[in-house]
Design an enzyme around this catalytic site. Structure first.
Site, short mmCIF file in Angstrom:
data_model
loop_
_atom_site.label_atom_id
_atom_site.label_comp_id
_atom_site.label_asym_id
_atom_site.label_seq_id
_atom_site.Cartn_x
_atom_site.Cartn_y
_atom_site.Cartn_z
N CYS A 1 13.52 12.98 23.97
CA CYS A 1 12.28 12.23 23.78
C CYS A 1 11.20 13.16 23.26
CB CYS A 1 11.78 11.68 25.10
SG CYS A 1 13.00 10.71 25.92
N TYR B 1 25.55 4.91 24.49
CA TYR B 1 24.86 5.73 25.49
C TYR B 1 25.13 5.23 26.91
CZ TYR B 1 20.58 7.72 27.74
OH TYR B 1 19.67 8.38 28.54
N HIS C 1 22.20 9.29 32.16
CA HIS C 1 20.87 9.46 32.75
C HIS C 1 20.48 8.37 33.74
CE1 HIS C 1 20.06 12.05 29.03
NE2 HIS C 1 20.19 12.83 30.08
N ASP D 1 20.05 16.51 34.50
CA ASP D 1 20.39 16.96 33.14
C ASP D 1 19.35 17.95 32.64
OD1 ASP D 1 21.69 17.11 30.71
OD2 ASP D 1 20.67 15.36 29.89
#
Ligand code: ADP
Ligand code: SF4
Length: 677
Positions: free
Chosen positions: A30, A169, A172, A265
């Site tokens: 991001c 995806y 997360h 992560d």
């Protein structure tokens, strides 16, 4: 170019139908530019292509308005109208021969849909992740087939926009495809719930759909969290995740593997000091699949990268934060310029900017996020209009960065500091628990400055106003920092507290070696890392520490750096007594009075000393006393202008050096804005 042992890192690697020019892979990250600032997004990725990254990914890109995380500024590919903005990024990346990858996401119950106001959908009915008073409904069969279609439509749009690699995806703890895998979320009784094969079905179907749709021309990547670090309640590398990787093994063209959630992560250096910290979880993947594997672990050292490839752990060196701190990391390795690598310090200021929905910033790289906005470049700076003699006073983060950029522009730079070792707070704070990597801010800059013939480093030089005037240097930058207050003024108390005869210490005293005695109360009204770190340090050095804060949690702002839960755990594990929602009222030599901020209930505690972590006073006396002099340039930068983060001080130093002799173009208030059209 001559052969080096790092050549293996520059081998090309096939990802399905496309070929990456080397093994340097900027995984999705991001930057809060996204759909709100597409030009800034494109330039932020462009410098990484220039800097040698073989693959450059977007951040997560929403595929449909029924799963959107406004007001966060991620990517968007809801319909064809979003394609032109995406093309800015792909063409910037392609200009330098790199591959462009896009991370498509359907967020499920991670998305409260604040903008679209559509009821969120997830694997089962449950509240959304945020505290929004919103619940997601369970997807029915029609919803599932719609979601699969949206994924395919978005993949086709991504291909039209020029992307070479399309992601599915499941990571997360932020994506529906991962939620389906998890028994703690998936309570379905149809053929998408229950057994492992059933829970895996939607991911397998989506992956296959996307591959069938665009796999002839795009590489298909699967981002997969192999472990959630919550034991048997979650996915485990040694449990179901292993089996899932075996089942899907050859379907994706690339495995992008990591640990979940985001705080694991992107763990900070305070909690994961070692490079390559994910290896123990992700290493098994390459033993199962024949497809290339990318993984991360805050890699900044070429030897650690080489070892990952040579030992068969990874095919690609994945990096988000190291690529933010140094977009030119691959080129520097290729050119053997190892000492020029600006190493990430693992502070997560970059992550925090995304979490507060502000364009990306970085402690080590002040240009991050400013590439389009200010037309800055991390490796180049305009040469001086006229090279002159300059003096920078204070060699902390602000002074070091200012001196470095002034010198790069060709000015003669004298950099003076009272201390015998340069580095300011970056060096001082690096002695505290978990902050060792902060010294990289100083080390990188000092090693650059030491090699420049136009720079004079002057440690052990405390300068007064008359010294400066007498030196005859007409362009002066004051970066003399700040120190912690002794009167408890901060956010809770805007006026000084009655502390009478109390033994009051500050983090500066502790760093200078002062002894806190046996029973110490740390009062944190700063809310970033220092209160918790000082408490940890004092407890480890034998004190009995009580930590008091008016906030609901210790180090409240570290929610944005993803550290807050780990900090609470560490403080409680250390046996530190904690009072939250509590303010300090007064103190004397034996005791303190505390008050609950909501109930007003007061209590006395006996303590021998107080360590106040509330706010800082700028050291601007030298600057103020020079205002009346006839220096041609006088700038006050960093903490001595307004105390803030190390990142803010580095940025201030950088801006001052860019503005010097160039004030009009670089005026603080004049930067490019993206206007919605
Ligand atoms: P910043 O974060 O803004 O860079 P720091 O507190 O890290 O600020 O650094 C300020 C530096 O300035 C310290 O290393 C300190 O020793 C130095 N300093 C402060 N006053 C003077 C002075 N009068 N002369 C020289 N150096 C000074
Ligand atoms: Fe690394 Fe900190 Fe920069 Fe993020 S902000 S890239 S963690 S140095």
């Amino acid at each position: 170019m001559s052969q080096t042992r790092f050549d293996v890192l520059f081998e090309s690697v096939k990802i399905g139908p496309v070929t990456a020019p080397n093994r340097f892979y900027q995984v999705p990250h991001c930057n809060a530019l996204g759909h709100l600032r597409p030009r800034a997004e494109a330039e932020n990725r462009r410098v990484k292509a220039q800097g040698g990254w073989g693959v450059i990914c977007t951040q997560e890109v929403e595929i449909h308005p029924s799963s959107e995380i406004s007001p966060f500024a991620e990517g968007r590919l809801w319909d064809d109208a979003d394609i032109p903005a995406m093309e800015l990024t792909t063409s910037a990346i392609h200009e330098y021969g790199s591959l462009a990858a896009i991370e498509l996401v359907y967020n499920g119950h991670h998305a409260p849909n604040r903008y679209s106001r559509i009821a969120p959908m997830s694997v089962s009915a449950m509240p959304v992740d945020s505290y929004d008073p919103v619940q997601a409904r369970a997807m029915n069969k029609a919803d599932i087939s719609n979601m699969r279609r949206w994924y395919v439509d978005a993949a086709k749009r991504a291909r039209t926009a020029g992307f070479d690699i399309v992601y599915v995806y499941a990571g997360h703890d932020m994506s529906l495809l991962q939620h389906f895998l998890s028994p703690r979320y998936n309570q379905r009784t149809d053929n998408y719930g229950g057994s492992l094969v059933n829970r895996l079905r939607l991911l397998q179907e989506t992956l296959t759909d996307v591959k069938n749709a665009v796999g002839d021309s795009c590489g298909i990547a699967l981002r997969f969290a192999v472990d959630e670090l919550i034991g048997r309640e979650g996915l485990q590398a040694e449990g179901e995740a292993h089996e899932m990787v075996s089942i899907l093994s050859e379907i994706p063209d690339l495995w992008d593997v990591n640990i979940s959630d985001w705080s694991n992560d992107s763990s900070t250096a305070r909690f994961e000091p070692q490079e390559g910290y994910q290896e123990k979880f992700t290493a098994f993947v390459k033993t199962i699949t024949s497809k290339p594997v990318v993984g991360v672990g805050r890699f900044t050292s070429p030897d650690a990268m080489l070892s990952q490839v040579n030992r068969g752990i990874l095919d690609f060196i994945g990096a988000a934060r190291p690529s933010i701190a140094d977009p030119y990391l691959p080129n520097k390795i290729r050119e053997g310029r190892f000492e020029d690598i600006r190493e990430c310090i693992g502070c997560n200021i970059c992550v925090a900017s995304d979490n507060v929905i502000a364009p990306i910033r970085c402690t080590q790289n002040p240009v991050a996020g400013e590439e389009w906005k200010r037309n800055w470049h991390p490796e180049t700076i305009a040469p001086a209009v006229e090279a002159v003699d300059t003096l920078v006073v204070g060699a902390g983060p602000a002074g070091l960065e200012c001196a470095l950029q002034l010198a790069r522009r060709g000015h003669n730079v004298s950099l003076a500091d009272t201390a015998t070792t340069l580095g300011g707070r970056a060096l001082r704070e690096s002695t505290l628990p978990g902050l060792a990597s902060y010294c990289r801010v100083a080390d990188y800059r000092i090693s650059q400055l030491q090699r420049m013939p136009n720079v004079q480093l002057l440690p052990d030089n405390q300068l007064q106003a008359n010294d400066i005037v007498e030196a005859g240097i007409e362009h002066v930058f004051i970066a003399t920092g700040s120190s912690w207050r002794r009167d408890a003024i901060g956010r809770q108390h805007r006026l000084a507290l009655p502390l009478e005869s109390a033994k009051v210490l500050t983090p500066d005293d502790i760093l200078d070696g002062a002894s806190a005695g046996g029973n110490v109360l740390v009062y944190d009204d700063d809310h970033y890392y220092m209160g918790g770190v000082i408490a940890e340090h004092l407890q480890a050095s034998g004190c009995t520490v009580t930590l008091v804060t008016p906030a609901a949690r210790i180090s409240e702002w570290t929610e944005h750096t993803l550290e807050i839960d780990k900090i609470q755990a560490r403080i409680y594990e250390a046996g530190i007594q904690v009072f939250t929602n509590t303010e300090l009222v007064s103190a004397n030599s034996q005791s303190v009075t505390l008050q609950h901020i909501h109930s007003g209930v007061q209590q006395q505690l006996s303590v021998e000393s107080l360590c106040l972590v509330t706010s800082r006073v700028a050291h601007d006396k030298l600057y103020q006393s020079l205002l009346a002099s006839d220096l041609k340039t006088l700038n006050c930068i960093g903490d001595c202008e307004a105390p803030g983060t190390v990142a803010a001080a580095v940025y201030a130093g950088h801006l001052a050096a860019r503005r010097f002799q160039n004030e009009e173009a670089e005026d603080q208030l004049l930067f490019r804005r993206e206007l919605a059209s």
